[in-house]
Design an enzyme around this catalytic site. Structure first.
Site, PDB file in Angstrom:
ATOM      1  N   SER A 155       0.828  -1.090  -0.001  1.00  0.00           N
ATOM      2  CA  SER A 155      -0.090   0.026  -0.075  1.00  0.00           C
ATOM      3  C   SER A 155       0.759   1.337   0.193  1.00  0.00           C
ATOM      4  O   SER A 155       1.768   1.301   0.879  1.00  0.00           O
ATOM      5  CB  SER A 155      -0.729   0.068   1.260  1.00  0.00           C
ATOM      6  OG  SER A 155      -1.807  -1.018   1.360  1.00  0.00           O
TER       7      SER A 155
ATOM      8  N   HIS B 203      -3.462   0.526  -4.266  1.00  0.00           N
ATOM      9  CA  HIS B 203      -2.809  -0.428  -5.067  1.00  0.00           C
ATOM     10  C   HIS B 203      -3.352  -0.463  -6.571  1.00  0.00           C
ATOM     11  O   HIS B 203      -4.391  -0.501  -6.898  1.00  0.00           O
ATOM     12  CB  HIS B 203      -3.624  -1.811  -4.449  1.00  0.00           C
ATOM     13  CG  HIS B 203      -2.931  -2.112  -3.041  1.00  0.00           C
ATOM     14  ND1 HIS B 203      -1.849  -3.150  -3.082  1.00  0.00           N
ATOM     15  CD2 HIS B 203      -3.243  -2.082  -1.887  1.00  0.00           C
ATOM     16  CE1 HIS B 203      -1.536  -3.562  -1.772  1.00  0.00           C
ATOM     17  NE2 HIS B 203      -2.236  -2.607  -0.981  1.00  0.00           N
TER      18      HIS B 203
ATOM     19  N   HIS C 106      -5.436  -9.550  -0.580  1.00  0.00           N
ATOM     20  CA  HIS C 106      -5.609  -9.647   0.945  1.00  0.00           C
ATOM     21  C   HIS C 106      -6.573 -10.776   1.402  1.00  0.00           C
ATOM     22  O   HIS C 106      -7.514 -10.849   0.828  1.00  0.00           O
ATOM     23  CB  HIS C 106      -5.710  -8.390   1.596  1.00  0.00           C
ATOM     24  CG  HIS C 106      -4.736  -7.188   1.291  1.00  0.00           C
ATOM     25  ND1 HIS C 106      -4.871  -6.424   0.130  1.00  0.00           N
ATOM     26  CD2 HIS C 106      -3.406  -6.943   1.781  1.00  0.00           C
ATOM     27  CE1 HIS C 106      -3.856  -5.589   0.067  1.00  0.00           C
ATOM     28  NE2 HIS C 106      -2.994  -5.797   1.116  1.00  0.00           N
TER      29      HIS C 106
ATOM     30  N   TYR D 158      -8.320 -10.230   3.937  1.00  0.00           N
ATOM     31  CA  TYR D 158      -9.503  -9.354   4.398  1.00  0.00           C
ATOM     32  C   TYR D 158     -10.634  -9.182   3.116  1.00  0.00           C
ATOM     33  O   TYR D 158     -11.680  -8.696   3.605  1.00  0.00           O
ATOM     34  CB  TYR D 158      -9.185  -8.327   5.198  1.00  0.00           C
ATOM     35  CG  TYR D 158      -8.546  -7.001   4.645  1.00  0.00           C
ATOM     36  CD1 TYR D 158      -8.997  -6.448   3.417  1.00  0.00           C
ATOM     37  CD2 TYR D 158      -6.968  -6.908   4.674  1.00  0.00           C
ATOM     38  CE1 TYR D 158      -8.140  -5.434   2.907  1.00  0.00           C
ATOM     39  CE2 TYR D 158      -6.242  -6.102   4.070  1.00  0.00           C
ATOM     40  CZ  TYR D 158      -6.749  -5.465   3.115  1.00  0.00           C
ATOM     41  OH  TYR D 158      -6.103  -4.451   2.492  1.00  0.00           O
ATOM     42  N   GLU D 159      -9.983  -9.384   2.069  1.00  0.00           N
ATOM     43  CA  GLU D 159     -10.941  -9.209   0.876  1.00  0.00           C
ATOM     44  C   GLU D 159     -11.730 -10.035   0.634  1.00  0.00           C
ATOM     45  O   GLU D 159     -12.597  -9.930  -0.365  1.00  0.00           O
ATOM     46  CB  GLU D 159      -9.943  -8.766  -0.406  1.00  0.00           C
ATOM     47  CG  GLU D 159      -9.397  -7.233  -0.227  1.00  0.00           C
ATOM     48  CD  GLU D 159      -8.401  -7.281  -1.362  1.00  0.00           C
ATOM     49  OE1 GLU D 159      -8.611  -6.771  -2.486  1.00  0.00           O
ATOM     50  OE2 GLU D 159      -7.134  -7.607  -1.401  1.00  0.00           O
TER      51      GLU D 159
ATOM     52  N   ALA E   2       3.316  -2.113   4.075  1.00  0.00           N
ATOM     53  CA  ALA E   2       2.987  -1.173   4.927  1.00  0.00           C
ATOM     54  C   ALA E   2       2.690  -1.700   6.288  1.00  0.00           C
ATOM     55  O   ALA E   2       2.033  -2.720   6.169  1.00  0.00           O
ATOM     56  CB  ALA E   2       1.830  -0.192   4.506  1.00  0.00           C
TER      57      ALA E   2
ATOM     58  N   MET F 226      -1.083  -7.001   7.445  1.00  0.00           N
ATOM     59  CA  MET F 226      -2.129  -7.965   6.921  1.00  0.00           C
ATOM     60  C   MET F 226      -1.646  -8.559   5.560  1.00  0.00           C
ATOM     61  O   MET F 226      -2.659  -8.871   4.733  1.00  0.00           O
ATOM     62  CB  MET F 226      -3.189  -7.037   6.563  1.00  0.00           C
ATOM     63  CG  MET F 226      -3.821  -6.327   7.961  1.00  0.00           C
ATOM     64  SD  MET F 226      -5.154  -5.139   7.509  1.00  0.00           S
ATOM     65  CE  MET F 226      -5.276  -4.235   9.187  1.00  0.00           C
ATOM     66  N   SER F 227      -0.483  -8.656   5.314  1.00  0.00           N
ATOM     67  CA  SER F 227       0.077  -9.428   3.966  1.00  0.00           C
ATOM     68  C   SER F 227       1.185  -9.907   4.133  1.00  0.00           C
ATOM     69  O   SER F 227       1.443 -10.624   5.264  1.00  0.00           O
ATOM     70  CB  SER F 227       0.288  -8.095   2.842  1.00  0.00           C
ATOM     71  OG  SER F 227       1.340  -7.395   3.129  1.00  0.00           O
TER      72      SER F 227
ATOM     73  N   ASN G 248       3.391   3.314  11.013  1.00  0.00           N
ATOM     74  CA  ASN G 248       2.805   3.877  12.480  1.00  0.00           C
ATOM     75  C   ASN G 248       3.392   3.050  13.284  1.00  0.00           C
ATOM     76  O   ASN G 248       3.912   2.009  13.432  1.00  0.00           O
ATOM     77  CB  ASN G 248       1.221   3.825  12.380  1.00  0.00           C
ATOM     78  CG  ASN G 248       0.811   2.437  12.100  1.00  0.00           C
ATOM     79  OD1 ASN G 248       0.805   2.019  10.689  1.00  0.00           O
ATOM     80  ND2 ASN G 248       0.646   1.567  13.105  1.00  0.00           N
TER      81      ASN G 248
ATOM     82  N   HIS H  75      -6.337   3.929   7.275  1.00  0.00           N
ATOM     83  CA  HIS H  75      -5.890   3.611   6.022  1.00  0.00           C
ATOM     84  C   HIS H  75      -5.270   4.954   5.140  1.00  0.00           C
ATOM     85  O   HIS H  75      -4.048   4.741   4.745  1.00  0.00           O
ATOM     86  CB  HIS H  75      -6.825   2.907   4.940  1.00  0.00           C
ATOM     87  CG  HIS H  75      -6.169   2.262   3.801  1.00  0.00           C
ATOM     88  ND1 HIS H  75      -5.102   1.447   3.866  1.00  0.00           N
ATOM     89  CD2 HIS H  75      -6.369   2.579   2.402  1.00  0.00           C
ATOM     90  CE1 HIS H  75      -4.637   1.148   2.524  1.00  0.00           C
ATOM     91  NE2 HIS H  75      -5.389   1.749   1.631  1.00  0.00           N
TER      92      HIS H  75
END
Ligand code: HPA
Length: 269
Positions: A26, A57, A79, A81-82, A109, A207-208, A231, A243
Site C-alpha cells: 500500500s 494498489h 489480501h 480480508y478481501e 506497509a 495484513m499481507s 505507524n 488507511h
C-alpha cells in the site's frame, strides 16, 4: 491452472525474462517509477490476478529493468480480508515462478512494535509469525509445484538479507531488522493484542506478505521482504490509525525504499 496462463502472458510480453519479482505494498507504488523502459500490463489481462479493491494498489505489472536487472514489479496484491480468495494470492507468485523469476522481494506497509522504529522507517523482515488464521497452501498440493510440507527455516533468505543491509549501509540508510506478525485484518489491532504480540516476539504487524512468502518458498523462490513502517502499533502513540494515514506514511518511506532496492539490484542479485 491460471498461473500458467498468466506466466505465459508475462513471459511473452516481457522485453526479456524477469529475474526478480517485486510486490509493492500500500502506498509504495513509487518504486515502479524506477523501472526503465517499462512495459505495463494491467491485472485484468493476466488470468487469475486479483483486481484491485483497496486504495493505494494500482493493479498492474511493470516489466523492465531496475539497476540493470530484469524485473517484474507487481503493483497490487490480494489480501485475506478481501474475502479469502487464496487463489488470488497464490496465482501472481506462481505466475512469476512460471515466467522464470528466481528471487521475490516483497514489500508492505506495517505498524511497528518497536518504539525507536517509527513512521517513515524501513524494517527488513528476518522471520514471520502467521496469526492470520489461514495457511495459503491449505488444500490439495500440486507436487509439480512444490512439496506437501515445505520448510520455512530461513524463509527470508539470509544472503539476500545481508545484501540488503549492505545496500542500506552504502546509502547511510537506517534499516531495522525484525519479525513480522501477520493478522487477517481488516480491523487494526486492539492495544491488548499488540501487547500480546510483543510478548510473542513480533517487531512489526501487518495484513499481507506471509502468504506470498509461503507460496514463493513452496515453488522454490528466494525471498526477501521489507516493511515500510507507517505507524507505531495501536496503543503505542496518540495518533489514530487509518488507511489514509497508512498511505501518507508509506509515501514518506517509498523514496527510501526505491533507493534501497535500486542499490540492492545494482550490486547484483
Ligand atoms: N496494523 C496492521 N496493518 C498495518 C498497520 C498496523 O498497525 N499499519 C499498516 N498496516
Amino acid at each position: 491452472m491460471s498461473h500458467q496462463g498468466a506466466g505465459a502472458v508475462l513471459a511473452e510480453l516481457a522485453p526479456e525474462p524477469p529475474r526478480v519479482g517485486i510486490v509493492l505494498g500500500s502506498g509504495l507504488g513509487a518504486v515502479a517509477d524506477a523501472v526503465e523502459d517499462a512495459v505495463v500490463i494491467p491485472y485484468d489481462e493476466l488470468p487469475g490476478f486479483p483486481l484491485p479493491s483497496v486504495a493505494g494498489h494500482a493493479g498492474q505489472v511493470a516489466l523492465g529493468r531496475i539497476g540493470g536487472v530484469p524485473v517484474a514489479v507487481l503493483q497490487g496484491r490480494a489480501h485475506v480480508y478481501e474475502g479469502g480468495d487464496l487463489e488470488a494470492v497464490r496465482t501472481p507468485v506462481r505466475a512469476l515462478c512460471a515466467a522464470g523469476v528466481e528471487t521475490l522481494v516483497l514489500t508492505n506497509a506495517a505498524g511497528s512494535l518497536v518504539p525507536d522504529v517509527g513512521p517513515g522507517r524501513l524494517m527488513l523482515i528476518s522471520d514471520h509469525i502467521n496469526l492470520s488464521g489461514v495457511n495459503v497452501l491449505a488444500g490439495p498440493n500440486d507436487d509439480a509445484l512444490g512439496p506437501r510440507f515445505p520448510s520455512l527455516r530461513d524463509a527470508y533468505d539470509p544472503a539476500l538479507r545481508a545484501e540488503l543491509h549492505a545496500a542500506a549501509r552504502d546509502l547511510d540508510l537506517p534499516l531495522a531488522d525484525g519479525v513480522y506478525l501477520a493478522v487477517s485484518g481488516p480491523t487494526f489491532e486492539t492495544p491488548a493484542e499488540i501487547r500480546a504480540f510483543r510478548t510473542l516476539g513480533a517487531d512489526a504487524v501487518g495484513m499481507s506478505t506471509v502468504h506470498e512468502t509461503i507460496v514463493a518458498r513452496h515453488c522454490g523462490l528466494r525471498v526477501a521482504a521489507v516493511s515500510a513502517i507507517t505507524n507505531l502499533a495501536e496503543g503505542m502513540s496518540e495518533e489514530p490509525l487509518s488507511h489514509d494515514q497508512t498511505l501518507r506514511d508509506a509515501e514518506r518511506a517509498s523514496g527510501d525504499l526505491t533507493r534501497l532496492l535500486l542499490r540492492f539490484l545494482e550490486k547484483g542479485v
